[in-house]
Design a protein around this motif. Structure first.
Motif, mmCIF file in Angstrom:
data_model
loop_
_atom_site.group_PDB
_atom_site.id
_atom_site.type_symbol
_atom_site.label_atom_id
_atom_site.label_comp_id
_atom_site.label_asym_id
_atom_site.label_seq_id
_atom_site.Cartn_x
_atom_site.Cartn_y
_atom_site.Cartn_z
ATOM 1 N N ASN A 283 0.851 -1.193 0.000
ATOM 2 C CA ASN A 283 0.000 0.000 0.000
ATOM 3 C C ASN A 283 0.879 1.232 0.000
ATOM 4 N N HIS A 284 0.305 2.334 -0.413
ATOM 5 C CA HIS A 284 1.055 3.578 -0.512
ATOM 6 C C HIS A 284 0.938 4.388 0.773
ATOM 7 N N ALA A 285 2.044 5.041 1.125
ATOM 8 C CA ALA A 285 2.072 5.956 2.267
ATOM 9 C C ALA A 285 3.401 6.683 2.221
ATOM 10 N N GLY A 286 3.503 7.739 3.000
ATOM 11 C CA GLY A 286 4.775 8.432 3.130
ATOM 12 C C GLY A 286 5.100 9.310 1.948
ATOM 13 N N LEU A 287 6.383 9.573 1.792
ATOM 14 C CA LEU A 287 6.855 10.461 0.732
ATOM 15 C C LEU A 287 6.720 9.786 -0.620
ATOM 16 N N GLY A 288 6.308 10.544 -1.624
ATOM 17 C CA GLY A 288 6.178 9.976 -2.960
ATOM 18 C C GLY A 288 5.596 10.979 -3.932
ATOM 19 N N MET A 289 5.104 10.457 -5.070
ATOM 20 C CA MET A 289 4.534 11.312 -6.097
ATOM 21 C C MET A 289 3.547 10.506 -6.934
ATOM 22 N N ASN A 290 2.625 11.234 -7.557
ATOM 23 C CA ASN A 290 1.602 10.616 -8.407
ATOM 24 C C ASN A 290 2.185 10.370 -9.793
ATOM 25 N N LEU A 291 2.069 9.142 -10.301
ATOM 26 C CA LEU A 291 2.578 8.790 -11.629
ATOM 27 C C LEU A 291 1.454 8.535 -12.628
ATOM 28 N N SER A 292 0.216 8.773 -12.205
ATOM 29 C CA SER A 292 -0.928 8.461 -13.064
ATOM 30 C C SER A 292 -0.877 9.290 -14.341
ATOM 31 N N GLY A 293 -0.962 8.596 -15.485
ATOM 32 C CA GLY A 293 -0.970 9.268 -16.772
ATOM 33 C C GLY A 293 0.387 9.730 -17.239
ATOM 34 N N ALA A 294 1.448 9.462 -16.454
ATOM 35 C CA ALA A 294 2.774 9.948 -16.820
ATOM 36 C C ALA A 294 3.325 9.148 -17.986
ATOM 37 N N THR A 295 3.983 9.836 -18.918
ATOM 38 C CA THR A 295 4.659 9.169 -20.037
ATOM 39 C C THR A 295 6.151 9.020 -19.763
ATOM 40 N N ALA A 296 6.583 9.584 -18.649
ATOM 41 C CA ALA A 296 7.986 9.454 -18.239
ATOM 42 C C ALA A 296 8.031 9.547 -16.714
ATOM 43 N N LEU A 297 9.023 8.898 -16.175
ATOM 44 C CA LEU A 297 9.242 8.992 -14.734
ATOM 45 C C LEU A 297 10.156 10.171 -14.488
ATOM 46 N N ASP A 298 9.621 11.215 -13.875
ATOM 47 C CA ASP A 298 10.379 12.443 -13.619
ATOM 48 C C ASP A 298 10.452 12.619 -12.104
ATOM 49 N N LEU A 299 11.546 12.125 -11.518
ATOM 50 C CA LEU A 299 11.711 12.145 -10.061
ATOM 51 C C LEU A 299 12.721 13.220 -9.709
ATOM 52 N N ARG A 300 12.227 14.260 -9.045
ATOM 53 C CA ARG A 300 13.091 15.384 -8.665
ATOM 54 C C ARG A 300 13.147 15.459 -7.138
ATOM 55 N N PHE A 301 14.325 15.113 -6.610
ATOM 56 C CA PHE A 301 14.501 15.153 -5.160
ATOM 57 C C PHE A 301 14.651 16.599 -4.692
ATOM 58 N N PRO A 302 14.205 16.882 -3.479
ATOM 59 C CA PRO A 302 14.452 18.218 -2.935
ATOM 60 C C PRO A 302 15.934 18.386 -2.607
ATOM 61 N N VAL A 303 16.379 19.613 -2.621
ATOM 62 C CA VAL A 303 17.715 19.919 -2.115
ATOM 63 C C VAL A 303 17.643 19.837 -0.592
ATOM 64 N N VAL A 304 18.498 19.048 -0.016
ATOM 65 C CA VAL A 304 18.490 18.839 1.433
ATOM 66 C C VAL A 304 19.680 19.570 2.030
ATOM 67 N N THR A 305 19.400 20.449 2.978
ATOM 68 C CA THR A 305 20.462 21.144 3.701
ATOM 69 C C THR A 305 20.456 20.652 5.141
ATOM 70 N N LEU A 306 21.569 20.083 5.558
ATOM 71 C CA LEU A 306 21.708 19.539 6.904
ATOM 72 C C LEU A 306 22.591 20.458 7.727
ATOM 73 N N THR A 307 22.170 20.712 8.957
ATOM 74 C CA THR A 307 22.959 21.539 9.867
ATOM 75 C C THR A 307 23.506 20.654 10.977
ATOM 76 N N PHE A 308 24.825 20.689 11.145
ATOM 77 C CA PHE A 308 25.487 19.858 12.141
ATOM 78 C C PHE A 308 26.209 20.726 13.168
ATOM 79 N N ARG A 309 26.331 20.174 14.356
ATOM 80 C CA ARG A 309 27.231 20.750 15.359
ATOM 81 C C ARG A 309 28.460 19.854 15.439
ATOM 82 N N ALA A 310 29.641 20.461 15.342
ATOM 83 C CA ALA A 310 30.892 19.705 15.428
ATOM 84 C C ALA A 310 31.200 19.436 16.896
#
Length: 745
Positions: A118-145
């Protein structure tokens, strides 16, 4: 169904080259769009949706994630989060994996709320798509050294994540498609950074960027004596700058002493004792308590010498000729060994007693000065140096009958006959020594005839101690002799009780040979020892010389830290010493290395090998901080070959790691597949996975079912997403290429 991205997929990771402990810094993670044409998809098959997306990164060591941000992409990130999980995918603040998932933590496996139906969580709708176009978000991580070292970030590949087609792979998702007559079909997809199913993990994906965390430097100086004496404690002081909390470990040979730093003075002082000259300098290494500080160390070279020995000789200034003259060498009370007395070509050897004294006797026939020399030879365990002494005795004329009693220089033993002799020397101008000698030893009295100037008597004693002995000559009538006597003290010994002590580290490491010294009390005992660990014999017939024996013990891993060492002592002379059984408790625990920051290196083989050929490999592990030693890094390795665990009797083979090193051989029975992808995973003694490394071995040979043999043992239709190799660009940019494949219908 094979569907391939139109262009290689690029991954760019940007991060600062270096930061200081306590700083916060950002790492930017970008994945190029994944664009896959669906032109070859059967017309009746329609993609529906992709969901349950998770993206796993290896958490940079020495850091704490303090924040994150998402931007761009065509995936709904309104409910996205970054969490820290362990190898099982469970949320764990001390975990080694950073996971992009939704707030409900929906996955296809490896933790969270898992499902492939079953579907849940992060994803995207592919209904009617003629190509799989998966674009990930830019992830910025902040760390403490948090602590010094290299903070490396990359795709998750350790442990199961390095296997092909595994839910622990760094990128997984669930796709669905509508298929005529079959309805909705589910396609779980799993991605690991390799160019093909049989290719190894591309190591550039493991370390895509690294930031050096620079700690506050410290400096350590070490002071102590330039010359120390054998078996005498010597103090060494380490001074740490700045004066911060921590511990200093002093090391010389097998000696290891750890002392806390006095922050008011910045010093730590340890006492070391040297039983033999060391081959290396004394070292002191400072391990700070605060993670913001760096370790530092210093060394000090010493010379170890024997203690200069003072020996004096006790003897009378004058002595009558043809009488027994006692000579005693007086040494320090704790000196052990022998003294060789020499005078007039006569040599006698006496053992140094527990009071530091050695005695013998001479009979001088010539009138005048007699020189007595004594040479001290230390025992193997004595800290004193050899030495000599000399004494002159004036021998005076003696015209009367004399008697010399012998047999007193040696000790006697309970229930063992002691032979005493009395030598009668005739008076000047006479030759007949007929008569009797009356021997008195304590309360015992024996009278013996003098034959050829000699009378002999035997005594047996039932108690130990000092026995006063007197021999009196009674001349026969007409011999022209006079009455004469001699006396002295005979020492009678009983077998003394013994005990054994195990001298060495109070804390040992499992599977690591550790040097110990067995010390038998009273000192000077000789014999053999049998050593047991928890009742199991580990050493027999260990020679005990002069009360000491060197032994090397290896404690096998066990659940209990407190281990019982039993020493069974068998004396060489049961008249002197009794056998004994003594026990000592040794704590066996792994070293205090931070095993969350380890690096692994796999060596061997140099080229291709043949099926049936044993392939030697060496695995080295070490702390990420090059200032730290791998000593104490004791755990075990497990290994997979082409994603399959290598087992023995149904259990994963465990390869012991001692001081960060494991040696083994591997053998494959066939050459199919030709490329053998090996993943070694290091576990702490408690089983916690710490670090993994993957190598590929090319094996030539026939096909067939492939079996893998590893020595030494220590005990004992879904789809796949394949994003290929990740060639890096200065560690900050990497491109991926490969194929996305799945099965529908």
């Amino acid at each position: 169904m094979d569907i391939t991205p139109q262009n290689p997929v690029g991954v760019r990771v940007t991060a600062p080259d270096s930061v200081e402990v306590g700083d916060t810094y950002q790492v930017r993670f970008e994945i190029d769009p994944i664009n896959v044409s669906l032109d070859n998809l059967p017309s009746a098959v329609n993609l529906e949706r992709a969901s349950r997306l998770k993206l796993d990164l290896a958490r940079p060591s020495g850091t704490t994630l303090t924040g994150y941000d998402f931007s761009g992409g065509n995936i709904d990130v309104s409910r996205a989060q970054i969490i820290t999980v362990n190898e099982q995918g469970s949320p764990d603040r001390n975990g080694t994996v950073l996971r992009l998932t939704d707030t409900g933590h929906h996955t296809i496996g490896n933790g969270g709320t898992a499902s492939t139906g079953n579907h849940a969580g992060l994803g995207m709708n592919l209904s009617g798509a003629t190509a799989l176009d998966l674009r990930f978000p830019v992830v910025t991580l902040t760390f403490r050294a948090d602590r010094p070292g290299d903070a490396t970030i990359g795709a998750r590949t350790a442990g199961a994540a390095g296997s092909y087609n595994n839910t622990a792979n760094f990128l997984t998702l669930l796709a669905s498609a509508s298929v005529p007559l079959l309805g909705t079909q589910w396609v779980p997809a799993k991605c690991s950074p390799r160019s093909s199913a049989t290719a190894p993990i591309d190591q550039r994906a493991v370390a895509m960027n690294s930031t050096e965390i620079v700690g506050v430097p410290t400096a350590t100086t070490l002071s102590g004596p330039d010359t120390v004496y054998l078996r005498q404690p010597a103090e060494f002081t380490a001074t740490v700058d700045p004066r911060v909390a921590g511990e200093v470990t002093f090391v010389s040979g097998t000696q290891r002493v750890t002392v806390p730093v006095d922050t008011t003075t910045g010093t730590a002082t340890a006492s070391l004792t040297f039983n033999s000259p060391p081959t290396d300098p004394v070292t002191a290494t400072f391990y700070p308590s605060g993670p913001q500080y760096q370790s530092s160390s210093a060394s000090h070279t010493i010379a170890v010498e024997a203690i200069p020995t003072t020996m004096t000789l006790e003897a009378p200034d004058t002595t009558p000729a043809r009488t027994r003259t006692t000579v005693t060498a007086v040494l320090p009370a704790d000196a052990r060994g022998t003294v060789t007395f020499t005078s007039g070509g006569v040599e006698r050897v006496a053992t140094v007693g527990t009071d530091g004294r050695a005695a013998t006797s001479f009979t001088f026939d010539e009138i005048g000065d007699a020189t007595i020399t004594a040479a001290y030879t230390p025992s193997a365990t004595s800290p004193y140096a050899p030495t000599t002494a000399e004494r002159t005795v004036t021998v005076e004329e003696s015209r009367d009958t004399t008697l010399v009693l012998s047999g007193l220089d040696e000790v006697g033993h309970i229930a063992e006959p002691v032979r005493l002799e009395a030598r009668v020397n005739a008076a000047e101008g006479t030759t007949d020594t007929g008569g009797t000698v009356e021997f008195v030893a304590g309360t015992q009295r024996v009278t013996a005839e003098v034959v050829d100037g000699l009378a002999v008597a035997e005594f047996t004693f039932s108690r130990e101690g000092a026995v006063e002995v007197t021999a009196t000559y009674h001349p026969a009538a007409g011999t022209g002799q006079t009455r004469a006597s001699d006396s002295g003290t005979l020492r009678i010994l009983d077998a003394g009780a013994t005990s054994a002590e195990l001298v060495g580290p109070a804390v040992a490491r499992p599977s690591t040979p550790t040097d110990y010294l067995v010390v038998i009390t009273p000192s000077g005992a000789n014999g053999t020892a049998t050593i047991r660990i928890d009742g199991r014999v580990v050493a027999t017939d260990v020679p005990v010389i002069d009360g000491e024996a060197d032994v090397q013990l290896t404690f096998p891993p066990a659940a209990a830290e407190d281990r019982e060492v039993t020493i069974e002592f068998t004396p060489a002379d049961p008249r002197l010493h009794q056998p004994s059984v003594s026990t000592t408790t040794v704590r066996v625990a792994a070293g205090g290395i931070n095993e969350d920051t380890l690096v692994m290196d796999v060596t061997g083989p140099d080229g291709e090998v043949d099926a049936g050929q044993r392939v030697p490999l060496r695995i080295r592990l070490a702390p990420a901080d090059p200032n730290l030693s791998p000593a104490g890094l004791d755990g075990y390795l497990t290994v997979t070959s082409n994603g399959e665990p290598v087992e023995r009797s149904g259990e994963p083979v465990r390869i012991p790691v001692v001081d960060g090193v494991a040696d083994l051989t591997m053998l494959w029975t066939t050459g199919y597949p030709r490329e053998k992808v090996l993943t070694f995973t290091y576990h702490s003694p408690d089983g916690t996975e710490r670090v993994s490394e993957t190598v590929t071995v090319t094996v030539n040979g026939p096909g067939g079912d492939d079996d893998v043999i590893v020595d030494p043992p220590a005990g004992g239709g879904t789809g796949s997403l394949d994003l290929g190799s990740l060639p890096g660009d200065g560690g900050s940019t990497a491109s991926l290429s490969g194929s996305l494949s799945g099965s529908v219908g």
